[in-house]
Design a protein around this motif. Structure first.
Motif, PDB file in Angstrom:
ATOM      1  N   ILE B   4      83.883 116.667  40.058  1.00  0.00           N
ATOM      2  CA  ILE B   4      82.742 115.790  39.831  1.00  0.00           C
ATOM      3  C   ILE B   4      83.226 114.361  40.050  1.00  0.00           C
ATOM      4  CG2 ILE B   4      81.061 114.945  38.139  1.00  0.00           C
ATOM      5  CD1 ILE B   4      81.163 117.703  36.821  1.00  0.00           C
ATOM      6  N   VAL B   5      82.540 113.648  40.962  1.00  0.00           N
ATOM      7  CA  VAL B   5      82.913 112.266  41.258  1.00  0.00           C
ATOM      8  C   VAL B   5      81.968 111.333  40.508  1.00  0.00           C
ATOM      9  CG1 VAL B   5      83.086 110.511  43.061  1.00  0.00           C
ATOM     10  CG2 VAL B   5      83.840 112.851  43.520  1.00  0.00           C
ATOM     11  N   VAL B   6      82.543 110.427  39.730  1.00  0.00           N
ATOM     12  CA  VAL B   6      81.760 109.433  38.990  1.00  0.00           C
ATOM     13  C   VAL B   6      82.084 108.055  39.564  1.00  0.00           C
ATOM     14  CG1 VAL B   6      81.368 108.356  36.728  1.00  0.00           C
ATOM     15  CG2 VAL B   6      81.795 110.818  36.877  1.00  0.00           C
ATOM     16  N   ASP B   7      81.050 107.324  39.992  1.00  0.00           N
ATOM     17  CA  ASP B   7      81.247 105.976  40.523  1.00  0.00           C
ATOM     18  C   ASP B   7      80.739 104.948  39.522  1.00  0.00           C
ATOM     19  OD1 ASP B   7      82.348 106.596  43.071  1.00  0.00           O
ATOM     20  OD2 ASP B   7      80.372 107.251  43.720  1.00  0.00           O
ATOM     21  N   LYS B  41      85.089 101.381  40.276  1.00  0.00           N
ATOM     22  CA  LYS B  41      86.019 102.479  40.076  1.00  0.00           C
ATOM     23  C   LYS B  41      85.405 103.797  40.506  1.00  0.00           C
ATOM     24  CE  LYS B  41      86.843 100.589  36.009  1.00  0.00           C
ATOM     25  NZ  LYS B  41      87.158 100.500  34.569  1.00  0.00           N
ATOM     26  N   ARG B  42      86.281 104.694  40.932  1.00  0.00           N
ATOM     27  CA  ARG B  42      85.866 106.032  41.322  1.00  0.00           C
ATOM     28  C   ARG B  42      86.716 107.014  40.537  1.00  0.00           C
ATOM     29  NH1 ARG B  42      84.533 109.299  46.247  1.00  0.00           N
ATOM     30  NH2 ARG B  42      85.977 111.026  46.170  1.00  0.00           N
ATOM     31  N   LYS B  61      77.909 112.363  29.929  1.00  0.00           N
ATOM     32  CA  LYS B  61      78.187 111.737  28.636  1.00  0.00           C
ATOM     33  C   LYS B  61      79.493 110.953  28.689  1.00  0.00           C
ATOM     34  CE  LYS B  61      78.484 112.754  23.718  1.00  0.00           C
ATOM     35  NZ  LYS B  61      78.229 111.349  23.430  1.00  0.00           N
ATOM     36  N   ILE B  62      80.556 111.538  29.238  1.00  0.00           N
ATOM     37  CA  ILE B  62      81.818 110.790  29.253  1.00  0.00           C
ATOM     38  C   ILE B  62      81.758 109.644  30.260  1.00  0.00           C
ATOM     39  CG2 ILE B  62      83.191 112.748  28.395  1.00  0.00           C
ATOM     40  CD1 ILE B  62      84.459 112.905  31.182  1.00  0.00           C
ATOM     41  N   ALA B  63      80.944 109.785  31.316  1.00  0.00           N
ATOM     42  CA  ALA B  63      80.776 108.663  32.259  1.00  0.00           C
ATOM     43  C   ALA B  63      80.202 107.456  31.524  1.00  0.00           C
ATOM     44  CB  ALA B  63      79.867 109.063  33.409  1.00  0.00           C
ATOM     45  N   ILE B  72      79.265  95.632  30.846  1.00  0.00           N
ATOM     46  CA  ILE B  72      79.578  94.955  32.110  1.00  0.00           C
ATOM     47  C   ILE B  72      79.492  95.875  33.330  1.00  0.00           C
ATOM     48  CG2 ILE B  72      81.049  93.182  31.073  1.00  0.00           C
ATOM     49  CD1 ILE B  72      83.496  94.867  31.975  1.00  0.00           C
ATOM     50  N   GLU B  73      79.308  97.189  33.117  1.00  0.00           N
ATOM     51  CA  GLU B  73      79.353  98.116  34.244  1.00  0.00           C
ATOM     52  C   GLU B  73      78.172  99.084  34.242  1.00  0.00           C
ATOM     53  OE1 GLU B  73      84.177  98.690  34.846  1.00  0.00           O
ATOM     54  OE2 GLU B  73      83.200  99.726  33.202  1.00  0.00           O
ATOM     55  N   ASP B  74      77.836  99.581  35.429  1.00  0.00           N
ATOM     56  CA  ASP B  74      76.822 100.620  35.574  1.00  0.00           C
ATOM     57  C   ASP B  74      77.463 101.859  36.196  1.00  0.00           C
ATOM     58  OD1 ASP B  74      74.499  99.279  34.697  1.00  0.00           O
ATOM     59  OD2 ASP B  74      74.358  98.219  36.604  1.00  0.00           O
ATOM     60  N   VAL B  75      77.039 103.034  35.735  1.00  0.00           N
ATOM     61  CA  VAL B  75      77.416 104.278  36.414  1.00  0.00           C
ATOM     62  C   VAL B  75      76.445 104.420  37.588  1.00  0.00           C
ATOM     63  CG1 VAL B  75      77.641 106.771  36.200  1.00  0.00           C
ATOM     64  CG2 VAL B  75      78.249 105.300  34.275  1.00  0.00           C
ATOM     65  N   VAL B  76      76.933 104.280  38.820  1.00  0.00           N
ATOM     66  CA  VAL B  76      76.032 104.278  39.975  1.00  0.00           C
ATOM     67  C   VAL B  76      75.920 105.641  40.652  1.00  0.00           C
ATOM     68  CG1 VAL B  76      76.325 101.810  40.409  1.00  0.00           C
ATOM     69  CG2 VAL B  76      77.808 103.437  41.589  1.00  0.00           C
TER      70      VAL B  76
END
Lengths: 82, 82
Positions: B4-7, B41-42, B61-63, B72-76
């Motif tokens: 699973i890739v989380v950006d 980050k990836r 959930k962990i993302a 300061i960040e968004d999970v895109v």
């Protein structure tokens, strides 16, 4: 405006201490679904104008020369979005 | 094994000094094709077994809770590969 996304990951044969720390923390929280975590970088390059072959070639060149350190990292993806 | 890739990217309304530094360096090298660079980050999460709905929910959930700082960040992006 079109964006070129460049993904850079640590080489598979290298340890990734950040990722190891995350997978350790997950274990301590009781989340056992993930056996490994690796952490890399994602660059979004906003293109001024159209994405021509030259712009794409320039993006590939800076991905290799500037955005990644080829000793420890691999460029795993270059794609144009929107 | 499935991954699973989380950006995760810095929020659009925030300055990204790293990205600003890269775009400045590109300018000094005479590369003018890119008007902005943002650096995020990836994360590659290797799944132990099958990607069920529960595993995907755990990844989301962990993302949100652990891999990104929502101030300061968004999970895109969260996507399953291979």
């Amino acid at each position: 405006m079109p964006t070129i996304v460049v993904d850079v990951m640590p080489k598979a044969e290298l340890l990734d201490p950040q990722g190891k720390a995350v997978v350790g923390a997950l274990g301590r929280l009781g989340i056992e679904d993930f056996s490994a975590v690796r952490i890399g970088k994602r660059f979004e390059l906003t293109v001024d104008g159209e994405v021509t072959d030259e712009v794409l070639a320039a993006a590939k060149k800076i991905a290799d020369d500037m955005l990644s350190n080829s000793v420890i990292e691999d460029v795993v993806g270059i794609e144009v979005v929107e």
